[in-house]
Structure formats: C-alpha cells, structure tokens
Scaffold this motif. Structure first.
Motif, mmCIF file in Angstrom:
data_model
loop_
_atom_site.group_PDB
_atom_site.id
_atom_site.type_symbol
_atom_site.label_atom_id
_atom_site.label_comp_id
_atom_site.label_asym_id
_atom_site.label_seq_id
_atom_site.Cartn_x
_atom_site.Cartn_y
_atom_site.Cartn_z
ATOM 1 N N ILE A 275 -6.695 5.284 -1.315
ATOM 2 C CA ILE A 275 -6.261 6.602 -0.836
ATOM 3 C C ILE A 275 -5.204 6.451 0.247
ATOM 4 N N ASP A 276 -4.092 7.137 0.040
ATOM 5 C CA ASP A 276 -3.059 7.228 1.072
ATOM 6 C C ASP A 276 -3.248 8.594 1.721
ATOM 7 N N LEU A 277 -3.852 8.583 2.907
ATOM 8 C CA LEU A 277 -4.073 9.842 3.631
ATOM 9 C C LEU A 277 -2.843 10.070 4.507
ATOM 10 N N ASN B 168 -3.420 -1.233 6.645
ATOM 11 C CA ASN B 168 -2.151 -0.677 7.097
ATOM 12 C C ASN B 168 -1.280 -0.290 5.917
ATOM 13 N N GLU B 169 -0.620 0.831 6.058
ATOM 14 C CA GLU B 169 0.208 1.345 4.968
ATOM 15 C C GLU B 169 1.296 0.358 4.511
ATOM 16 N N PRO B 170 2.058 -0.242 5.417
ATOM 17 C CA PRO B 170 3.113 -1.162 4.972
ATOM 18 C C PRO B 170 2.565 -2.376 4.229
ATOM 19 N N TYR C 132 9.862 -1.143 5.364
ATOM 20 C CA TYR C 132 10.400 0.005 6.106
ATOM 21 C C TYR C 132 9.780 1.251 5.496
ATOM 22 N N ASP C 133 8.908 1.905 6.239
ATOM 23 C CA ASP C 133 8.188 3.071 5.712
ATOM 24 C C ASP C 133 8.529 4.315 6.518
ATOM 25 N N LEU C 134 9.307 5.186 5.903
ATOM 26 C CA LEU C 134 9.660 6.447 6.558
ATOM 27 C C LEU C 134 9.083 7.585 5.730
HETATM 28 MG MG MG Z 1 3.080 7.562 3.898
#
Ligand code: MG
Ligand code: ADP
Length: 625
Positions: free
Chosen positions: A24-26, A185-187, A207-209
């Motif tokens: 899950i990406d919250l 962590n998302e990255p 690089y996560d924007l």
């Molecule tokens: Mg995101």
C-alpha cells in the motif's frame, strides 16, 4: 520422541498455499494498493477501473463518510468537512501544524492526548482516523478483488518520516484492521519496482516528487541487496505547490486579493492543477474561472509554467546535493536516476533533474504507481511466498540518536545515516557513591549539548546496588527496528535490573527542523566542541570537590591546621573558577588542588591501611594473595 515442528512466523505451514499480501502506498495526494498476480505485481483498480484513490475523506452531516473521488467533489463546496493531504498531519502536534500552515485549512481541536483532532460535522477526527478510512477502502478493494482475507500489508512512508509519523501510520493501519508486515520507505520501494535489484552493482538515486512530499534517496545495490546510503528531502514540497504557484498567477491575472472566499480559492487551485496536467502533453492550457456574475478565461503556456515552477524544482536540488554529500558519493558514481511520483510527469522536472545528475533519468509510464508495486514485492517476500533471500531492504536513521550524560552533554549511540535495523549498546556508570537510580534521557540530533537536540523521552532505571561511583555497570541498548522505530533499554549488569521504553515522541520533527538541526551542527561544530570541553571539566571539578569534601569529613583530622587551610583555599579557588567558562583554567585549578591535597591523600591511604591492618600482621595479608 519426535520433535513437534513449528513453522516460522509468517511462513505458511502448507508451502503451496499462497498468502494474500498487499503493498500500500498511502500517499499525501493519492493512495494505491497492489498485489501479485501470476508472479507480477499489479495495482488494483476500483469498480470503475480507477487505480489511484485520491487521499480525500468527506465527513457528511448524516455522519456518513466518503473516500476518494466522491469525497474530492465536496472539496469546493464544503472544504472544512473534506479532508485532503491528511498525511501532513500524521504524528504532528497542533503547534507543529500551526507553524506550517497559515491560515489553518481546518478547525482543529486540542485534546489531552496531544493528538489534535479536526472538527467536522460528523464529529472530531484525528489524522490517524482519517488515514484509517483511506486504508479501509484499499483493504476492502483488495479483499473484494482477491476473494479472501488479507494476511498482511506493507505500507510505505516518506524516508523523512520520523518515529511519531511512522507510529501514527501503523496506528492507522491497525485501526483499519490491517496487519502491518512492515513499513518501508517510498524511494526504496520504488527502486525495487524499477527492478534495480537486477542491475549490476552500483549507486542509484531515487527522486520522488509527489503531491505533497519530496524525497531523494541514494541507494547502493550490491548483488540485489539495497542499502540506503543517505536520504534527504522536504515534506512540504510537491505538486500541490506547483498548483499553488499557478493559482497565485491566476489570482494575479484576475486582480483578486489574497483573502478570497474558500470556495473560490479551491476552484482556482483545482483549475491550476488541471492546467498543469494539460501542460505535460500540450503546449498551452486554457483556464476558466466561474464567478457568481461572470466567467473569466486565461491561457497558460508551457514556458510560463516553467518559469513559475523553476524555483520549486530548484528547491528539490538542494536536498539532492546534500544526499550526495551525506552518501559520500560523487555525481559520476550515480549509475541510474529513478523518477517517482506524479509530479515527475512534468517535463521540466525531468529536464532539470537530468541536468543536475548529468544523465537521462529513468521514468516509468506510471511514475505514481511504482511505490505501491515495490511495497507489494516486499510484502510477498514477507508473508513467505518467496524466499527471504530474494530481497533485503535496508534503511537509515535520519538523525543521530543518543542520551544525556553528566553536564547536559549528548552521547551519540547511533549516528545518523546508520542503516537499520540496528542495535547498539554502550556501558555507562554511576556518578555518585551509593547512587541507586539512573535517569535515562533519550535525545535526537547532531549537536553536543542536550538543549540543542530534541528530547524523545525519559525513563529511569531503579534498583542499582549502592556502589562506589564509577563501579556500577549499566548497559544501555538502543534498538531501531526495521520500521524505523526506536526502543531503548537499560540494564544493570550485576543485578540484572532492567528498564526501558519504546520511544513514541508526542510530536514529530518537521523536515525544516531536521534541516536546521543539520545546518546548526555544522555551523556550531567548533563552538560545540568548546562547550563540550567546558562541561566535561565542570563535571569533573564537581566530582573532585564532592569526593574531597567527603574525605575531609571522614579523615580531616589527620591534617594540620595549616595543611587544611591550604586545601580549603585551593578547593575554594576551584569552586570559583568552575563557574566561569574557561575549561583550561578549571583544569589548572584541579591540578593545583591535586597538588596541595597530595599529602592528605597519601597520609589518608596510610592511615586506612593501618586501620585495616590493626590486629593483624603483614604475613597474614600476604598469605591471602
Ligand atoms: Mg508518493
Ligand atoms: P503522492 O505521492 O503525494 O500521493 P502522487 O505521486 O500520486 O502523489 O502525485 C500526485 C501529484 O502528481 C499531484 O500533485 C498531481 O497533480 C501530480 N500529477 C499527476 N498527474 C500529473 C500530470 N499528468 N502532470 C503533472 N502533474 C501530475
């Protein structure tokens, strides 16, 4: 007798039975749920075929709750009851929120528990509860689509999330009835989704924007193993800010002043976001704003957009530079740059990031789904559907963790950027004779003095046997688990008495605070060392004076009046100098006192030996050796 077999936690006792796990990406703006189908991670759509679930929750008057696109529609007409970007409030106190948001987007209610609640017409809700609503919808979506109950979920968080924010995320998941296998962590998740575990060894940048947060991570891949070398970012920078600068441009063009009513403000923000998205494929976008009595139409070109967002893109490059420095890697060493998050669809972002890293960045056709996919790949490993050796993720501690020692100094136990999970122990001792308790103060930060760091929590260890100062041995253990949460325990080694805490700080650090703490530590490095030396000398002087006073009280009578006067004078001199701020003078005064007290020390030792030997003879002692 045959031994009873017990399967490993999380491992299926029937190897052929697959367990249902989701990633899950919250997200701040959008959330997603992914699962593995035919060996491949895929995101799951809702009944309308939409994969992205807007992270928006609407609280209606009749107490019903809407989540996602249906909720988003109320944003303009009923902004106070439509909660967006709730992720920004996770693990934050009301003061934190006030410091960041002005004017406040919602009406907040302070509660005793330090967790602020948002006032809605359906009751007051915390950020955790709002997030739980989003997670519930994703859980339901997965269970409907997979036709079974979930075993567990891996949930992603920004690399910058501190302990409080991670705890809040876990609490939200629990509230939604999800079993959290791990927070990652998302990255890191994104890098996994890009299949970078398959590339030959090397260093990569992620690089996560997204809509509300920016993260840069420098990872090292070694034989499929990811190690996060450094992370940096900004938890208040993303596509929302692009929308805001465009919205401001619209207001300027239409001669609207700053405090227009909320519903018009939201209409403009919405139009700004639409224009931005149009401009990723078109060279210009038309913007129409409806007023009660008229309609206004504007045109925004891609060039105009670029000049509006350039300062924001530039703002993301600062943390990039810092992350490279922290990771101690040169630009040339970066083998790949991975683009993540919906805002990396903006062409200008790709160009500028490419320019900075001096290479073409990798962009997935759906950069906003890669985080959920990576989380799912990890979830599948964690429930035992795949061999654990398939993947190993490592993350880092963003700021040093330590504890307070005498003189309000910080002893760092786990330095920043240490990979987690990690356990470090250090031995401490008592300061005073007969001391039976010790207060453990856990702090986070880079500075040398406690007052310049952030306090995470305190606890005390009681039941230390009364011993001479310096002889007790207390082992303090810091443990940061795979989710980035800290547990601290203290144990007195001879008696085994133990005490500890799981650190749940009541409020989180904002990333600007993190940045400030880092900058401060660099700026004040010299000053800090001087302060540390001074404090150390002061603590030592206190100890010497205290020990001398105790000895004089017991055996002062072995001194002549004159000798006693000399010692008292030197002690008084030290007591006076120690209040000043010259560490060398304190040291000198201590040496001075040492010199005049020498006669006392040696005579006292003789007298003690004589006392101990009274009624015995030397041979007796020798025999015991
Ligand atoms: Mg995101
Ligand atoms: P988050 O991780 O914060 O939940 P996402 O990765 O889903 O966010 O990214 C959301 C952001 O991406 C929003 O600001 C949205 O406006 C932006 N975005 C989505 N599609 C596009 C597009 N085609 N062009 C520009 N920006 C886009």
């Amino acid at each position: 007798m045959a031994l009873i077999q017990i399967s490993e936690p999380g491992q299926s006792s029937k190897p052929h039975e697959r367990k249902l796990a989701v990633g899950i990406d919250l997200g701040t703006t959008n959330s997603l749920v992914a699962t593995v189908r035919s060996g491949k991670a895929v995101t799951l759509p809702d009944e309308k075929g939409e994969h992205l679930l807007p992270s928006v929750v609407y609280y209606a008057k009749d107490k019903s709750i809407l989540v996602g696109t249906a909720a988003k529609q109320h944003k303009i007409t009923d902004p106070l009851n439509t909660i967006t970007s709730v992720k920004r409030y996770m693990g934050r106190s009301l003061e934190d929120i006030k410091a960041k948001e002005s004017p406040l987007h919602y009406e907040f209610v302070q509660t005793d528990s330090n967790v602020p609640r948002i006032k809605t017409q359906a009751g007051n809700v915390s950020a955790i509860e709002v997030s739980a609503e989003i997670l519930s919808v994703l859980k339901q979506r997965a269970e409907l689509s997979l036709g079974d109950e979930l075993t567990g979920a891996v949930i992603t968080v920004p690399a910058y999330f501190d302990d409080a924010q991670r705890q809040a995320t876990k609490d939200a998941a629990r509230l939604a009835g999800l079993n959290v296998l791990r927070l990652i962590n998302e990255p890191t998740a994104a890098a996994v989704a890009y299949g970078l575990d398959k590339i030959s060894n090397g260093v990569i940048a992620v690089y996560d924007l997204g809509g509300g947060t920016f993260d840069i991570s420098i990872l090292r891949v070694t034989q499929g193993v990811f190690e996060v070398l450094a992370t940096a970012g900004d938890t208040a920078l993303g596509g929302d800010d692009f929308d805001n600068v465009i919205a401001n441009w619209i207001k300027q063009q239409l001669d609207l002043d700053a405090d227009i009513d909320k519903s018009l403000r939201n209409q403009i923000t919405h139009a700004a976001c639409q224009a931005k998205q149009t401009l990723t494929t078109e060279r210009s976008a038309d913007i129409t704003i409806k007023f009660p009595d008229k309609e206004a139409t504007l045109t925004l070109s891609r060039e105009q957009l670029n000049s509006l967002i350039d300062p924001l893109i530039k703002k993301t490059l600062l943390p990039c530079r810092r992350a490279l420095r922290d990771a101690q890697v040169e630009l040339e060493e970066i083998k790949a740059v991975v683009m993540v998050g919906g805002s990396t669809r903006v062409l200008r972002v790709r160009d500028k990031v490419g320019e900075f890293f001096q290479q073409q960045p990798m962009v997935d056709s759906n950069p906003d789904t890669v985080v959920a996919l990576g989380a799912e790949i990890q979830a599948d490993v964690l429930v035992g559907n795949k061999a654990e050796s398939d993947l190993l993720l490592l993350d880092v501690v963003p700021l040093s963790l330590g504890l307070e020692t005498m003189g309000e100094l910080v002893e760092k136990i786990i330095p920043r950027n240490t990979t987690i999970p990690v356990t470090r122990a250090q031995d401490f001792t008592t300061y005073k004779d007969g001391q039976t308790a010790m207060s453990i103060h856990v702090v986070q930060g880079e500075r040398e003095l406690v007052s310049d760091c952030r306090s995470l929590g305190r606890f005390s260890l009681k039941g230390i046997p009364p011993l001479v100062a310096g002889s007790a041995r207390i082992r303090v253990t810091f443990e940061v688990d795979a989710d980035g949460l800290l547990h601290v325990s203290a144990r007195e080694e001879t008696t085994g008495v133990e005490s500890g805490i799981e650190v749940k700080p009541s409020y989180g650090l904002t990333d600007s605070e993190i940045e400030k703490m880092l900058l401060d530590s660099m700026e004040h490095a010299e000053e800090d060392i001087a302060a540390r030396m001074l404090h150390e000398q002061q603590v030592e002087a206190d100890r010497v004076l205290e020990a001398l006073a105790a000895a004089l009280e017991d055996d002062g009578d072995i001194l002549s009046e004159q000798e006693r006067q000399k010692i008292d004078a030197a002690a008084q001199q030290l007591a006076k100098i120690k209040t000043g701020n010259d560490d060398r003078a304190i040291k000198q005064a201590m040496q001075e006192l040492d010199k005049v007290a020498e006669v006392f020390v040696s005579r006292r030792m003789d007298s003690n030996i004589r006392k101990a030997m009274a009624g015995h003879n030397v041979d007796e002692f020798k025999a015991q050796d």
